[in-house]
Scaffold this motif. Structure first.
Motif, PDB file in Angstrom:
ATOM      1  N   GLU B 142       0.819  -1.210   0.000  1.00 28.44           N
ATOM      2  CA  GLU B 142       0.000   0.000   0.000  1.00 28.44           C
ATOM      3  C   GLU B 142       0.854   1.262   0.000  1.00 28.44           C
ATOM      4  O   GLU B 142       0.584   2.205  -0.724  1.00 28.44           O
ATOM      5  N   VAL B 146       2.146   5.664  -2.527  1.00 28.05           N
ATOM      6  CA  VAL B 146       2.215   7.086  -2.203  1.00 28.05           C
ATOM      7  C   VAL B 146       3.319   7.791  -2.989  1.00 28.05           C
ATOM      8  O   VAL B 146       3.046   8.788  -3.660  1.00 28.05           O
ATOM      9  N   TYR B 149       2.396   7.938  -6.672  1.00 24.13           N
ATOM     10  CA  TYR B 149       1.310   8.881  -6.918  1.00 24.13           C
ATOM     11  C   TYR B 149       1.858  10.291  -7.098  1.00 24.13           C
ATOM     12  O   TYR B 149       1.506  11.008  -8.032  1.00 24.13           O
ATOM     13  N   GLY B 153       1.819  12.556 -10.428  1.00 26.80           N
ATOM     14  CA  GLY B 153       0.999  13.756 -10.357  1.00 26.80           C
ATOM     15  C   GLY B 153       1.806  15.036 -10.427  1.00 26.80           C
ATOM     16  O   GLY B 153       1.356  16.036 -10.972  1.00 26.80           O
ATOM     17  N   GLN B 165      -2.982  14.716 -13.519  1.00 27.40           N
ATOM     18  CA  GLN B 165      -3.776  14.589 -12.294  1.00 27.40           C
ATOM     19  C   GLN B 165      -4.711  13.402 -12.407  1.00 27.40           C
ATOM     20  O   GLN B 165      -4.830  12.591 -11.504  1.00 27.40           O
ATOM     21  N   VAL B 169      -4.596  10.113 -10.020  1.00 30.49           N
ATOM     22  CA  VAL B 169      -5.730   9.704  -9.189  1.00 30.49           C
ATOM     23  C   VAL B 169      -6.232   8.329  -9.608  1.00 30.49           C
ATOM     24  O   VAL B 169      -6.536   7.471  -8.771  1.00 30.49           O
ATOM     25  N   PHE B 172      -3.948   5.718  -8.284  1.00 33.62           N
ATOM     26  CA  PHE B 172      -4.071   5.517  -6.839  1.00 33.62           C
ATOM     27  C   PHE B 172      -5.365   4.778  -6.502  1.00 33.62           C
ATOM     28  O   PHE B 172      -5.368   3.834  -5.718  1.00 33.62           O
ATOM     29  N   LEU B 173      -6.455   5.210  -7.141  1.00 37.61           N
ATOM     30  CA  LEU B 173      -7.747   4.596  -6.794  1.00 37.61           C
ATOM     31  C   LEU B 173      -7.802   3.136  -7.224  1.00 37.61           C
ATOM     32  O   LEU B 173      -8.254   2.278  -6.466  1.00 37.61           O
ATOM     33  N   LEU B 176      -5.770   1.225  -4.866  1.00 35.31           N
ATOM     34  CA  LEU B 176      -6.351   1.190  -3.531  1.00 35.31           C
ATOM     35  C   LEU B 176      -7.538   0.231  -3.474  1.00 35.31           C
ATOM     36  O   LEU B 176      -7.728  -0.470  -2.484  1.00 35.31           O
ATOM     37  N   VAL B 177      -8.320   0.198  -4.548  1.00 34.22           N
ATOM     38  CA  VAL B 177      -9.431  -0.757  -4.594  1.00 34.22           C
ATOM     39  C   VAL B 177      -8.887  -2.172  -4.416  1.00 34.22           C
ATOM     40  O   VAL B 177      -9.346  -2.944  -3.566  1.00 34.22           O
ATOM     41  N   LEU B 180      -7.602  -2.669  -0.837  1.00 32.84           N
ATOM     42  CA  LEU B 180      -8.588  -2.858   0.225  1.00 32.84           C
ATOM     43  C   LEU B 180      -9.261  -4.221   0.110  1.00 32.84           C
ATOM     44  O   LEU B 180      -9.586  -4.839   1.129  1.00 32.84           O
ATOM     45  N   LEU B 181      -9.458  -4.698  -1.132  1.00 35.28           N
ATOM     46  CA  LEU B 181      -9.989  -6.064  -1.270  1.00 35.28           C
ATOM     47  C   LEU B 181      -9.005  -7.051  -0.649  1.00 35.28           C
ATOM     48  O   LEU B 181      -9.385  -7.997   0.038  1.00 35.28           O
TER      49      LEU B 181
END
Lengths: 517, 513
Positions: B142, B146, B149, B153, B165, B169, B172-173, B176-177, B180-181
């Motif tokens: 994870e 950072v 990103y 960016g 940008q 994003v 990152f998204l 992150l999805v 988190l799974l």
């Protein structure tokens, strides 16, 4: 009961009550100070008194902790249960209150501090403009905050629904008042206070009604009798279930869980930011502490049959908080919705049940409290001539102008998003772990979904600060005074340390997660 | 020597020191970053020497307490697969730092920050390969996002601000999805696996079929997004197109390998039954990826996006190799992970050199550039050939191993995958033809930078990669010797007896000797 019934005075264990007594005493003293100390010196005197009282109470809590046993935890005729978990909750409230109180005292950011001098003056009148610009803020906030903290401490240790109700009122009323005291944007602040008061009154009424129904079923209001009466009472179980439902509404309102959350964004936005920080951190601890005690101690005998209902509420809370956070353009409202979603994650931990659920909830409360105080403290720093600039668009390019500020705020946002090496991750892991262990995997899946959605608004703020070019309206970041700096530093450090080395706190929460019935 | 913790920590410490260099001294920051990355390279060489190819599965073990209540430890260990990936990282990062020497200045942002981010990225990427604790792995997995990103960016100057940008994003998204799974799966594994994160302990836990399948899915989706496999790939062309060329080389060359590495380290050994159950689906996705990404690559106008798409096709090959469940294909897949890092890394860096000179990433803005920059065009040609797996260059060996390994068990899959090779020839040759061959685009004559051929600095960047591509093309044994035992261990749980085949060129020495 015979006619020669003698009312015996309950025995009070003053060592156990000391923290609360110190606070209430100091609060009364604070009221006297308002009357007798010259205005110029009041802020300093009140701040020092408030901090001393809170630290004194904390010392009393810490000194008490090693001596608590199952036998001596309950006092005042079992109306209070100052057990290990209760002491931990009291301690957390005190520590978070100390950090928030530092924000109350800040006077360098704005002439006269974040509070208005006289809240009753008509908004927009000559007098009002005059007082907003020149007069030092009201110092009644300190005794009010002390009363609130005292009430919260009573709330989390109440072993009796009536005491709990009294405590609820004791800590709620000062909060309603405090919300109305913002120096800027007076109308928003008054609206917030009125909304909070009216809705809070409804919630209290629900609580009281639930209390009556439970009494109707159990014939008593203390948790031990309620527990004993379950499945043993001749009365209809519907009474008990309806009573529990209404008690929960009252408590979930304070915890800002959907669908009882609607006050949160308005109140968080309108209240003076130090008060918002105080509420977001301390009220959460109090509300969840009491909710857990009601569920674990009073209604445990229902065999957690209420879990599906509360589970639906948790899912709603997580999803509504996350989805509505996406649409926000004001940072205070964004954090308010994020706090709603976080209430949902906390509920997952609570519903996980058992020792693990309780300890994960305690950990989360502390981690989240420090995080949210630091975040709101950051908001007080970005300001222009009209006070704080909380609109998201105004933050464009802040990273270029003030890289340190933007760096720290980015770190806090990553913590909110639950990125590892922050307390947010460890806390989320703990509650979700408790959820799965308690066979509530579906709640965890919704929790993950909500976290995914919620990452987006946080990320948008990061993008705004770092990747956008500064606009003409981008305000500068004020240099924080010593008090705000200290509060910020504590919040950020705790967030980092709990992310990297959570072991001591996990140890503590595991050891104390035990309510005494 | 505590090689692994040093490997993980040194770049992070380096990042910290570089971050504190004042903005006014960019040269100091660059030199400092380069020195740190060379120190890391030295530690990496030490680790390589200390590793015994025929030793036990996990080596160079280290363990420190972290969260005892949760059974989480700071424990580090590598197998052969992780070791070769670490070698790839520590080799690529100094080259990328050299290649990016002037990249950060264009962005008008802090130069020290850029190099600090590169080092932070190196440390977190190495961390994913060195950790032997699932929670620790998740942490690096994870946190790795950072720095990347911010690199995309803030420093991706080849595209307009809005686009980078968006790319940052999206990157990152998406990640992150997946992350988190995976978090849900990690928690689930922890609860059902007896409250431990120790990887070795967890390999012995028998999960029930249902639990296993869900946990597999949680991990697999995260890794499939990271790799990326079709249909989770759409973030990569955006991110690869927006990132500065050096960072893109790391993104595609190494960071994406965390996905395939994760499948090999976590999905297969921990959930063998579920892996077998899902294998046809994974192979299907890989095949679609090979063909689809190759076709899209042919149509790309933007050089960096084109290279990103070729990578997606290559990851399809790696996916087929992993899920064919034969030792040959598995070794081929892992070797491919290394070779692809070298080849695509080189390709991205060379493309970056072209783009820096031309000031545009569009294929149509070049044309006949080879006449002006013969040496650079030559390097570009070698990189292209490596990418299409020309025999004699390293990727050929790995692609060949994957295909024959797959052919023995599943002929149709191997045949379809072979089509990908033909398509690869098409997109690479067209790309080279349209940029460096043919009539020179008249605009190019007016651009002063287009007359400066490969500089000494750039020569130092590309030389080691070209040498490695050629050497490993003829003599892959040193790498295969490290990979093979690890692949055998990894696949031992999923390979069914009738599929068992001898791994290529593995000296049979007993473990621990």
């Amino acid at each position: 009961m015979g006619e020669d019934f003698v009312l015996e005075l309950p025995k009070l264990d003053y060592a156990a009550l000391a923290p609360m007594l110190i606070l209430f005493g100091a609060a009364c003293l604070g009221v006297l100070i308002e009357a007798f100390v010259p205005r110029a010196a009041r802020n300093a005197v009140q701040l020092v008194l408030g901090l001393l009282a809170l630290i004194g109470a904390l010392v009393a809590v810490v000194l008490r902790a090693p001596h608590v046993t199952d036998a001596n935890a309950q006092t005042a005729a079992r109306a209070l249960s100052i057990d290990q978990a209760g002491l931990f909750l009291q301690g957390s409230i005190l520590v978070l209150a100390i950090v928030s109180l530092l924000l109350f005292g800040e006077r360098t950011l704005e002439n006269g501090g974040p509070f208005v001098a006289q809240a009753a003056i008509t908004v927009g009148s000559e007098l009002d403009r005059n007082q907003a610009a020149k007069q030092p803020g009201a110092t009644e906030v300190y005794p009010l905050a002390l009363f609130a903290v005292g009430g919260m401490m009573l709330f989390v240790t109440a072993n009796d629904l009536l005491v709990m109700f009294v405590a609820l009122e004791v800590f709620s009323l000062p909060l309603y008042l405090l919300c109305a005291l913002a120096r800027r944007k007076r109308l928003l602040s008054q609206e917030a206070a009125l909304k909070y008061f009216l809705l809070g009154a409804y919630a209290s009424a629900f609580f009281l009604f639930g209390l009556a129904l439970v009494y109707g079923y159990a014939g008593a209001v203390d948790f031990r009798s309620i527990h004993a009466s379950i499945n043993n009472s001749p009365n209809d179980i519907i009474l008990l279930i309806a009573g529990l439902a209404m008690l929960s509404i009252g408590l979930l309102f304070k915890a800002a869980a959907a669908p009882f959350h609607v006050w949160t964004p308005d109140v968080y936005q309108g209240a003076p930011t130090p008060i918002t920080a105080f509420m977001a951190a301390c009220t959460k601890v109090a509300a969840f502490g009491a909710l857990a005690r009601v569920l674990y101690v009073g209604f445990d005998g229902l065999g957690w049959e209420f879990t599906p209902v509360l589970g639906v509420i948790a899912v709603l809370t997580m999803l509504i908080g996350a989805i509505l956070a996406v649409t926000q353009t004001d940072l205070k409202r964004l954090l308010a919705y994020s706090s709603i979603a976080n209430a949902g994650y906390l509920l997952v931990g609570v519903l996980g049940g058992g020792k693990e659920g309780l300890s994960s909830m305690l950990f989360y409360l502390v981690a989240y409290g420090f995080l949210v105080i630091a975040a709101f403290a950051m908001l007080t720093l970005v300001r222009d001539a009209d006070g704080e600039a909380t609109h998201l668009a105004r933050w464009a390019g802040l990273g270029k102008r003030s890289p340190l500020f933007a760096g720290v705020f980015t770190f806090l946002l990553l913590a909110f998003a639950g990125i590892p090496l922050t307390s947010g991750f460890v806390a989320k892991f703990a509650v979700f772990g408790a959820g799965i262990a308690g066979n509530q995997t579906w709640l965890v899946l919704f929790g993950v979904l909500s976290s995914i959605i919620l990452a987006f608004p946080y990320l948008r703020v990061v993008v705004m600060m770092w990747l956008s070019e500064p606009g003409e309206t981008t305000p500068s970041v004020s240099i924080p005074g010593a008090l705000t700096s200290t509060a910020l530093m504590i919040g950020v450090l705790v967030t980092l340390v709990l992310g990297v080395w959570p072991t001591p706190l996990i140890d503590l929460t595991t050891n104390v997660s035990n309510f005494i019935r | 020597m505590k090689y692994l913790s040093l490997l993980t920590l040194v770049p992070l410490v380096g990042a910290l020191t570089v971050a504190f260099v004042p903005r006014s001294k960019p040269e100091l920051a660059k030199r400092l970053a380069l020195i740190w990355s060379i120190v890391v390279l030295a530690v990496g060489v030490g680790a390589w020497v200390a590793y015994k190819p025929n030793g036990p599965r996990l080596q160079l073990l280290e363990s420190y307490t972290w969260i005892p209540q949760w059974g989480a430890k700071f424990s580090f260990a590598v197998d052969g697969i992780a070791l070769v990936m670490i070698a790839l990282i520590v080799l690529l990062v100094p080259l990328v730092i050299l290649a990016s020497w002037h990249d950060a200045e264009k962005s008008k942002r802090s130069v020290p920050a850029y190099f600090a981010l590169l080092l932070a990225l190196e440390g977190t990427m190495i961390g994913t390969f060195t950790s032997a604790d699932v929670l620790l792995f998740y942490l690096f997995f994870e946190v790795m996002l950072v720095p990347m990103y911010f690199i995309i960016g803030s420093f991706g100057t080849d595209v307009p601000a809005k686009q980078r940008q968006y790319a940052a994003v999206k990157f990152f998204l998406y990640s992150l999805v997946g992350g988190l799974l995976m978090l849900a799966a990690v928690i689930g594994m922890w609860v059902y696996g007896g409250h431990t994160f120790d990887w070795q302990t967890l390999t012995n836990v028998e999960f029930t079929t249902t639990v296993q399948r869900w946990l597999f899915l949680g991990f697999f989706v995260a890794f499939a997004i990271k790799a990326p496999f079709f249909p989770f790939h759409t973030w990569l062309p955006d991110a690869g197109g927006a990132a500065p060329a050096g960072a893109a080389a790391l993104l595609v060359g190494v960071m994406d390998k965390v996905g395939t590495f994760g499948i090999l380290r976590y999905c297969l050994p921990l959930f063998p039954e579920a892996s077998r159950w899902f294998a046809p689906w994974a192979i299907g996705l890989s095949l679609v990826g090979i063909i689809y990404a190759a076709l899209v690559a042919i149509g790309q106008k933007d050089l960096k996006r084109l290279v990103s798409y070729t990578s997606i096709a290559h990851f399809g090959f790696i996916g087929v190799g992993i899920f064919a469940f034969t030792y040959q294909a598995g070794s081929g897949a892992v070797l491919y992970m290394v070779n692809h890092g070298l080849a695509t890394g080189l390709l991205f860096l060379v493309v970056g050199m072209f783009v820096a000179r031309r000031g545009s990433t569009l294929v149509t803005d070049f044309g006949g550039a080879g006449k002006l920059l013969p040496v650079l065009a030559g390097v570009f040609f070698i990189a292209g050939m490596a990418s299409l797996a020309l025999p004699g260059l390293a990727p050929f060996v790995s692609e060949f191993l994957v295909l024959i390994g797959t052919f023995t068990v599943n002929k149709p899959v191997a045949v379809i995958a072979t089509v990908g090779i033909i398509l690869a020839a098409a997109y690479v040759l067209w790309m080279i033809q349209r940029t460096t061959q043919g009539n020179t685009n008249p605009v190019l004559h007016d651009l002063a930078p287009m007359k400066r051929d490969l500089s000494l600095r750039e020569g130092i960047v590309v030389a080691p990669l070209i040498v490695l591509l050629i050497v490993l093309g003829f003599y892959p044994k040193p790498v295969l010797d490290v990979i093979n035992p690890a692949v055998e261990y990894t696949l031992s749980d999923v390979v069914t007896p009738e599929r068992a085949d001898p791994a290529p060129a593995t000296p049979t020495v007993e473990a621990g000797k």
